[in-house]
Each structure stands twice: as structure tokens, then as C-alpha cells.
Design an enzyme around this catalytic site. Structure first.
Site, short mmCIF file in Angstrom:
data_model
loop_
_atom_site.label_atom_id
_atom_site.label_comp_id
_atom_site.label_asym_id
_atom_site.label_seq_id
_atom_site.Cartn_x
_atom_site.Cartn_y
_atom_site.Cartn_z
N LYS A 241 0.82 -1.20 0.00
CA LYS A 241 0.00 0.00 0.00
C LYS A 241 0.87 1.27 0.00
O LYS A 241 1.99 1.29 0.51
CB LYS A 241 -0.94 0.00 1.21
N ARG A 281 -4.42 -10.28 3.74
CA ARG A 281 -4.65 -10.26 2.29
C ARG A 281 -3.38 -9.70 1.65
O ARG A 281 -2.98 -8.58 1.93
CB ARG A 281 -5.86 -9.40 1.95
#
Length: 303
Positions: A241, A281
Site C-alpha cells: 500500500k 490479504r
């Protein structure tokens, strides 16, 4: 004081005919994007004309399963900020045939990453077990009934806006703001919507990177264990991210390429497991599995 995960074992989660049992520790959800424009791996599974190469995609699923992935999460539309919205038919074509192929080879739970009820239904007909909805059932009013009809489990995530409209937040929380409380309230409402439609098998996801500032993301990571009060499995999607790039600095500048965020990702995933995540995830199933084993060895999750 020794590090420790928040107390309590997460109850098993039913995913249609399959079950996720958390008694042995957190699970790994491997990300399988079929999109040409995903922020990390967009286009890696497409042919010269931009079409999905099912052979490459199936091999990616095989590799993730061999590395220890417990769930395969298949997505056909990018959810990065400003991403192009594609048609329902195109999204189904990118996902349903691949789900059929993975289902023939593996009994592992398969998740469909979509906020569109029609895509979810096609995926469930193809063999998926979980619907991973970034909107927490707020973008498509038909989604709860589809999940209920098929007995699918659902991932309900916090997001402040649709991907096409969302921007990275640069806000810095002030004394009157509490990002954890804001996200918790959103997810509690999402769970109520799901339960009202008959959906009981629910995973919650605070939505790291979705419209949150760097500081807000780290506050959520630090207080992740508080989400376990919902008595639902907690999913953390931290892999590569953007907010991690602001920490993984090189030469005083944030690391922009996602390929250079591996160490920051592994560190964040380890912290997520330590702070109570039940599902990681990730793009790197093997790396996340190692993170889980390190935490288990350190804090003695087996007793």
C-alpha cells in the site's frame, strides 16, 4: 512486557460448504488480480492484446497455494483511487472463467473481489465461496440478498468513496477525530445491513489505504485489536500500500515503485498479526505465511 496478540480464538467461519478454522492461527488470502491497471501487478497476467491469459492466471493461483495461501481472492476491476470503472460483463469475463479453473484444481476457499451484485452472483455460480465487497454492502443494494441466496461469506470493508472518486487523504487527525471509532461505526452499520439480509458469516476489514492519511493508517494498524470486539474475523490488507512507501524511504525520498515495498509490507503484516488480524490479504502468500509463523513462535499462539 512480552508482545502478545489480543486474547481469544476467532470462531470458525462458514463459507458455503467450506469452513475457515482459525484455531491454528491466522489465514493468508492471496491476491489474484486479472486487471491490466491494478496498482501493484496490473497487466502481469494479460496477453499482447490486453486480454487475460488464463494459463498465467491459473499458474499464479497454483503458486500462491503452494506457498501457503488459504484463500484465493480474484478481482477483475481495480479499486485504486481514480481507477476506471468497467462494465459488469467485462468484469465477469475477467473473473468467472478463472474461478471455474481454480475450483477444479483446489478445494481452498475462493473469494471474488467486487462490489457489484451481478459479478458476485456469476462468481458464486462459478464456484466462489466469499464475496469481498470494498463498500461494505453500500454500493449495490442487491449484494446482501445475493450473498444470502448462495450462503456465501462476506468481507465488509470500510471505504469513504467509490474508487473512481476517491483520493488519497492528506488529513492529519486532530484531537476531535478518531479514525478507529469512525471505521468501527461504519463496519458496525455494515454488519447490521448484512445481518438484516440474513448474511451471518462476515469478515470485517478496516480498509487500509482507502481514503486515509499515512498517520490514520498507522493508527488503525496500532489499534487493530479493537476490531476483535465485533466477534468477527478481522482482515488486514496492507500489501504494498502507498502509505508504506512514506515509511520505506530510500535516500530520504518515499519509495514509490510497489516492487520496492516488500520489506515494509512484511513488517506491517507481522504487526497486523501481532495486533489481532485473522486474515492477511497479500500479493506475497509465502512472505505472509512466514510472518504468521514468526508471530506464532514468539507469542506461543498454540498455548
Amino acid at each position: 512486557m512480552s508482545p502478545h496478540r489480543p486474547a481469544g480464538t476467532t470462531p470458525p467461519l462458514k463459507c458455503r460448504t467450506r469452513t475457515l478454522d482459525f484455531s491454528e492461527g491466522p489465514k493468508v488470502m492471496g491476491i489474484l488480480n486479472t486487471t491490466p491497471d491494478s496498482f501493484h501487478d496490473g497487466g502481469t497476467l494479460t496477453g499482447p492484446e490486453g486480454e487475460l491469459d488464463l494459463g498465467l492466471a491459473l499458474e499464479r493461483a497454483r503458486r500462491m497455494l503452494s506457498e501457503g495461501a488459504d484463500i484465493i481472492d480474484i478481482g477483475g476491476e481495480s479499486s485504486r483511487p481514480g481507477a476506471r470503472v468497467i462494465s459488469t460483463d467485462e468484469e465477469i469475463q475477467r473473473t468467472a472463467p478463472l474461478i471455474e479453473l481454480v475450483r477444479r484444481e483446489s478445494d481452498a476457499p475462493i473469494s471474488i473481489d467486487t462490489y457489484k451484485a451481478a459479478v458476485a452472483e456469476a462468481a458464486l455460480q462459478a464456484g466462489a465461496d466469499i464475496v469481498n465487497d470494498i463498500s461494505g454492502f453500500s454500493f449495490d443494494s442487491a449484494m446482501p440478498s445475493v450473498c444470502n441466496s448462495y450462503g456465501a461469506a462476506a468481507v465488509l470493508m470500510h471505504t469513504p468513496a467509490r474508487p473512481a472518486d476517491m483520493q488519497w487523504s492528506t488529513r492529519t487527525p486532530n484531537g476531535s477525530e478518531d479514525i478507529t471509532a469512525t471505521v468501527m461505526h461504519y463496519l458496525e452499520e455494515a454488519v447490521r445491513r448484512a445481518e438484516a439480509a440474513g448474511v451471518q458469516d462476515i469478515i470485517i476489514d478496516p480498509g487500509f489505504g482507502f481514503g486515509k492519511s499515512v498517520e490514520e493508517n498507522f493508527r488503525l494498524l496500532k489499534r487493530l485489536g479493537e476490531f476483535r470486539s465485533t466477534k468477527r474475523p478481522v482482515l488486514a490488507g496492507l500489501s504494498n500500500k502507498s502509505f508504506l512507501a512514506h515509511i520505506a524511504a530510500s535516500g530520504g525520498k518515499p519509495v514509490r515503485p510497489t516492487a520496492e515495498r516488500l520489506s515494509a509490507t512484511l513488517a506491517a503484516e507481522t504487526l497486523a498479526v501481532l495486533n489481532g488480524a485473522d486474515i492477511i490479504r497479500t500479493h506475497d502468500a509465502g512472505g505472509a505465511k512466514t510472518c504468521i509463523r514468526v508471530v506464532q513462535a514468539m507469542v506461543g499462539l498454540h498455548g
